[in-house]
Design a protein around this motif. Structure first.
Motif, PDB file in Angstrom:
ATOM      1  N   GLN A  28      -7.662  -0.435 -40.553  1.00 38.93           N
ATOM      2  CA  GLN A  28      -6.826  -0.756 -39.406  1.00 38.93           C
ATOM      3  C   GLN A  28      -6.684  -2.266 -39.332  1.00 38.93           C
ATOM      4  OE1 GLN A  28      -8.179   0.908 -35.746  1.00 38.93           O
ATOM      5  NE2 GLN A  28      -6.400   0.245 -34.577  1.00 38.93           N
ATOM      6  N   THR A  43      -0.797   4.706 -31.159  1.00 37.22           N
ATOM      7  CA  THR A  43       0.125   4.905 -32.273  1.00 37.22           C
ATOM      8  C   THR A  43       0.424   6.380 -32.437  1.00 37.22           C
ATOM      9  OG1 THR A  43      -1.667   5.051 -33.872  1.00 37.22           O
ATOM     10  CG2 THR A  43      -0.720   2.865 -33.496  1.00 37.22           C
ATOM     11  N   GLN A  44       1.490   6.649 -33.165  1.00 39.34           N
ATOM     12  CA  GLN A  44       1.894   8.015 -33.470  1.00 39.34           C
ATOM     13  C   GLN A  44       2.198   8.131 -34.959  1.00 39.34           C
ATOM     14  OE1 GLN A  44       5.277   8.693 -30.941  1.00 39.34           O
ATOM     15  NE2 GLN A  44       4.043   9.420 -29.215  1.00 39.34           N
ATOM     16  N   ILE A  45       2.075   9.338 -35.465  1.00 38.06           N
ATOM     17  CA  ILE A  45       2.415   9.623 -36.853  1.00 38.06           C
ATOM     18  C   ILE A  45       3.724  10.401 -36.860  1.00 38.06           C
ATOM     19  CG2 ILE A  45       1.697  10.715 -38.995  1.00 38.06           C
ATOM     20  CD1 ILE A  45      -0.064   8.405 -38.154  1.00 38.06           C
ATOM     21  N   TYR A  53       4.809  10.206 -44.487  1.00 34.11           N
ATOM     22  CA  TYR A  53       4.187   9.948 -43.194  1.00 34.11           C
ATOM     23  C   TYR A  53       4.268   8.461 -42.859  1.00 34.11           C
ATOM     24  CZ  TYR A  53       2.167  14.641 -43.491  1.00 34.11           C
ATOM     25  OH  TYR A  53       1.998  15.996 -43.578  1.00 34.11           O
ATOM     26  N   GLU A  55       3.375   5.428 -39.600  1.00 32.04           N
ATOM     27  CA  GLU A  55       2.685   5.120 -38.339  1.00 32.04           C
ATOM     28  C   GLU A  55       3.565   4.223 -37.495  1.00 32.04           C
ATOM     29  OE1 GLU A  55      -1.612   3.414 -36.784  1.00 32.04           O
ATOM     30  OE2 GLU A  55      -0.839   2.819 -38.745  1.00 32.04           O
ATOM     31  N   SER A  63       4.110  -0.231 -34.981  1.00 28.97           N
ATOM     32  CA  SER A  63       2.745  -0.488 -34.526  1.00 28.97           C
ATOM     33  C   SER A  63       2.320  -1.911 -34.804  1.00 28.97           C
ATOM     34  CB  SER A  63       1.766   0.485 -35.212  1.00 28.97           C
ATOM     35  OG  SER A  63       1.849   0.324 -36.608  1.00 28.97           O
ATOM     36  N   GLU A  71       8.396   0.273 -39.938  1.00 26.88           N
ATOM     37  CA  GLU A  71       7.409   1.340 -39.915  1.00 26.88           C
ATOM     38  C   GLU A  71       6.421   1.111 -41.047  1.00 26.88           C
ATOM     39  OE1 GLU A  71       9.925   4.690 -40.367  1.00 26.88           O
ATOM     40  OE2 GLU A  71      10.039   5.104 -38.224  1.00 26.88           O
ATOM     41  N   LEU A  74       2.153   5.550 -44.607  1.00 27.98           N
ATOM     42  CA  LEU A  74       0.763   5.886 -44.894  1.00 27.98           C
ATOM     43  C   LEU A  74       0.633   6.387 -46.319  1.00 27.98           C
ATOM     44  CD1 LEU A  74      -0.185   7.695 -41.569  1.00 27.98           C
ATOM     45  CD2 LEU A  74      -0.557   5.309 -42.203  1.00 27.98           C
TER      46      LEU A  74
END
Length: 581
Positions: A28, A43-45, A53, A55, A63, A71, A74
Motif C-alpha cells: 500500500q 477504496t473500491q475494486i 481489476y 483500485e 485512490s 486508476e 491490480l
C-alpha cells in the motif's frame, strides 16, 4: 506445482492465522484518507469489460490523486513451488517452520559440527534413500548419457558420495523397511476383516494424503491404516534395531532420509515419531531428490561416473538391498494384499482390472473362479482429483458425512437409505496425493523443457498456466527444483521405467555355514521375523519365525509402538467471518 482445475475458494485455507497469510500482501503505497463514517472503506475494486481489476477511491475518484493514471491496475497473484512446498497445499505456520529446519543446509551443518568418532559426543550419521529417488536420479543420468543406468549402480554411486565426500558412515535403501511395512499392512488388513477396525482400509504411506485427511476429512481417519510408512519404519530400524546392534542409544545416531516428496519432511516432524525418553526423532532430517542432486553439484560430484563394483549385488549386506515388490512404484500396497488373499484362498481365483478414468484410478476385483463370489475389491487412486472421488465413494458406502454443510449430510443420508442395494464396496484403496504416484513426487528431478511446454495439468485437464497464475520454469534455468510443477507424463514414464529396470539376480551358492535362501525375499522374511522378536521381545521368542504370528499382550503392545501410528483431526483456528480480504 499443478493445482486441480476443481479448486474452489473454500479450498484455499491452510490454517494460517490470524488471517489468510498464505496470500502475498499487497503493498500500500498511499495512506488511506480519513473517512467521515467510522469503518467505511476508502477504496473500491472495480472490474472492467476485459476482466481486469482496478483500485479506485470509494467516491469513484482515483485512490492516488497524484498519480498520472486515473486508476491503479491490480496485478494477478502468482503461486510457484517456493510459495507452497507441501503437495497437499495446506501446511500450517508451525509446519512451515519445520520444513525450513529440514534441508540439505541443515545436513551440512550437522556433518561439519559432528564431533570426532573418538569422542563420546559423536553421532553416527546414517543415510537412507527411497527407491523412487534412485529411479529419478537413474532416469536423469540415463537420459543425459544415452545409456541405461540401474538403481543398483545409482545406489552404489550415492553411497560412495555420501561416505567419501559427506562423511556418512552407513547408507541404505528403504526397500527392506517397505517390506516390513507391507507385512504389517497386510496383518492390519486381516485384523480389520475380523472386525478389529473399519473397512475399507485406506493406505497410510502418503503424508500429503494424511495431511489432507486430518485437516479436511477427519471422518476418514478411522479408515486410514495405522501402519507406519516405509520412511518411519526405516527410522525405527535405524534408531532402535541397528542402534541396539551397534551398542548405541537412539540419540547417538543422526538419521537422514532422501525422499521423492516434500511432505515427508512434515511426516518426520510429527510428534508421534519423537522419543521423549531420548529427545530424538526417528528421522532427524529429510531432504528431497532434488536437494541431494544439489548437494552433489555443490561438491562437484559427477553421478554419471561409475564406481568400483557398482553392478555387483551385495548378498552379505546388513539388510537386503533393492527388494522389488511387484505391483506399483508407489509401494505395492494393493498388490501385496491381492497376493496374500490369493494365497489364503483354497480354490483358484481370478483378478480383473477396470480403469475408471486413467491409469491413476483403477479398480481391482478378486473373484472365486468356481462360484464367481467377489472375495476382494480394491482401488488404486493417485492424484487429488481422484482422491476426492474415492473419499466421496467411501463416504457413500460407509454412510458417513464427507462434506461440509447440507450437501455433505445428504450424502450420508442417501447412503444409509440405499443400504445394501449397491454392488460390493471397496475393501481397500491405495491412495497417493501425487498424480502418477511417488515416482512423480514434488521433490523429484524434473525435465524442464518438457514441463515448460506442457498444456495439460497432471490429471489430464487442459490448463492455461499464465491465466491460472502459475509461474512456469524457464528452459535452461539453473534451479535445484528444476521446474515449478510436477513433471509431465512422458517424463514420469521414464522414471517408472528406471524404477523397474533391474532384474532379480540369483544369490551365490551358500557356504557350509550359511543359511540357504531361495530368494532375496526369503532372506527378507527371515530377517523381518528376527527384527520383530528383537524389538517386541515376546515371552516365547523362539516360536515366532513369521511376521504374522501373534505374540503375548505386552509384545503386541510394543509391536504397535514400533510399527504403527495414530492420526488426529486438525481444527482450523480461522473463522470465516473474521478473515480480512
Amino acid at each position: 506445482m499443478a493445482f486441480s482445475g476443481a479448486l474452489t475458494l473454500t479450498d484455499l485455507n491452510d490454517f494460517l492465522t490470524p488471517s489468510q497469510a498464505c496470500i502475498k500482501p499487497v503493498e500500500q503505497a498511499n495512506k488511506p484518507e480519513e473517512s467521515k463514517e467510522p469503518g467505511a472503506a476508502t477504496t473500491q475494486i472495480v472490474i472492467d469489460t476485459t476482466g481486469s481489476y482496478y483500485e479506485v477511491s470509494a467516491g469513484g475518484t482515483p485512490s492516488n490523486a497524484s498519480s498520472k493514471n486515473i486508476e491503479r491496475k491490480l496485478q494477478q497473484a502468482q503461486i510457484s513451488l517456493t510459495d507452497c512446498l507441501a503437495c497437499s497445499g495446506c501446511i500450517t505456520s508451525a509446519e512451515s517452520v519445520l520444513i525450513t529446519l529440514q534441508s540439505h543446509t541443515e545436513v551440512l551443518n550437522f556433518l561439519s559440527s559432528n564431533p570426532p568418532v573418538s569422542t563420546p559426543e559423536h553421532k553416527i550419521p546414517v543415510l537412507s534413500i527411497a527407491p523412487q529417488s534412485l529411479a529419478s536420479l537413474a532416469a536423469s543420468i540415463s537420459s543425459s548419457s544415452g545409456s541405461p543406468v540401474s538403481l543398483l549402480q545409482i545406489l552404489r554411486r550415492v553411497r560412495a558420495f555420501s561416505t567419501r565426500i559427506l562423511g556418512f558412515e552407513h547408507v541404505y535403501d528403504t526397500t527392506f523397511a517397505r517390506h516390513l511395512a507391507l507385512l504389517e499392512h497386510t496383518q492390519e488388513f486381516f485384523e480389520r476383516k475380523k472386525g478389529e477396525g473399519k473397512l475399507p482400509m485406506l493406505a497410510s504411506a502418503c503424508p500429503g494424503w494424511i495431511c489432507y485427511a486430518e485437516k479436511a476429512h477427519s471422518e476418514m481417519l478411522p479408515f486410514i491404516a495405522r501402519t507406519k510408512s516405509p520412511q518411519q519404519v526405516m527410522g525405527t530400524l535405524v534408531k532402535s534395531w541397528f542402534g541396539g546392534r551397534w551398542g548405541v542409544k537412539p540419540d547417538q545416531i543422526y538419521h537422514v532420509s532422501v525422499m521423492p516428496c516434500y511432505d515427508k519432511k512434515l511426516e518426520a516432524s510429527r510428534q508421534d515419531f519423537y522419543s521423549d525418553l531420548y529427545s530424538t526423532r526417528d528421522v532427524d532430517c529429510v531432504i528431497t531428490t532434488g536437494e541431494l542432486e544439489l548437494l552433489m553439484r555443490d561438491k562437484d560430484w559427477d553421478l554419471s561416473q561409475p564406481v568400483e563394483n557398482e553392478s555387483t549385488p551385495d548378498f552379505d549386506a546388513e539388510i537386503p538391498e533393492l527388494l522389488s515388490h511387484p505391483g506399483t512404484s508407489s509401494g505395492s500396497y494393493l498388490q501385496s494384499l491381492i497376493i496374500s488373499i490369493t494365497a489364503s484362498h483354497s480354490s483358484p481365483v481370478d483378478l480383473t482390472v477396470k480403469s475408471i478414468r486413467t491409469s491413476d484410478y483403477e479398480e481391482f476385483t478378486l473373484r472365486a473362479r468356481d462360484t464367481g463370489e467377489v472375495l476382494f475389491k480394491g482401488a488404486k487412486c493417485y492424484g487429488f482429483r481422484n482422491l476426492q472421488n474415492v473419499v466421496r465413494k467411501v463416504g457413500r458406502e460407509a454412510g458417513v458425512q464427507v462434506g461440509r454443510g447440507a450437501a455433505g449430510r445428504m450424502v450420508g443420508m442417501r447412503a444409509k437409505k440405499r443400504g445394501g442395494e449397491d454392488e460390493k464396496g471397496y475393501d481397500y484403496a491405495e491412495v497417493m496425493a501425487c498424480p502418477g504416484g511417488c515416482v512423480n513426487g514434488g521433490g523429484q528431478l524434473k525435465s524442464i523443457a518438457q514441463a515448460a511446454g506442457q498444456k495439460e495439468d497432471e490429471e489430464g485437464y487442459a490448463r492455461n498456466w499464465e491465466e491460472s497464475g502459475v509461474q512456469m520454469p524457464v528452459p535452461g534455468a539453473d534451479s535445484a527444483m528444476q521446474g515449478a510443477k510436477w513433471g509431465n507424463k512422458e517424463w514420469t514414464k521414464e522414471v517408472e521405467k528406471a524404477y523397474w529396470h533391474d532384474l532379480p539376480t540369483p544369490p551365490p551358492s551358500p557356504g557350509p555355514h550359511t543359511r540357504n535362501f531361495d530368494s532375496s525375499f526369503d532372506r527378507a522374511d527371515f530377517l523381518a521375523a528376527q527384527v520383530k522378536v528383537d524389538l517386541c521381545r515376546p515371552a516365547d521368542g523362539g516360536l515366532h519365525d513369521t511376521w504374522a504370528s501373534i505374540m503375548d499382550e505386552e509384545a503386541e503392545k510394543r509391536r504397535h509402538e514400533h510399527f504403527r501410528t495414530q492420526y488426529r483431526a486438525v481444527e482450523s483456528e480461522v473463522v470465516g467471518l473474521a478473515v480480512k480480504w
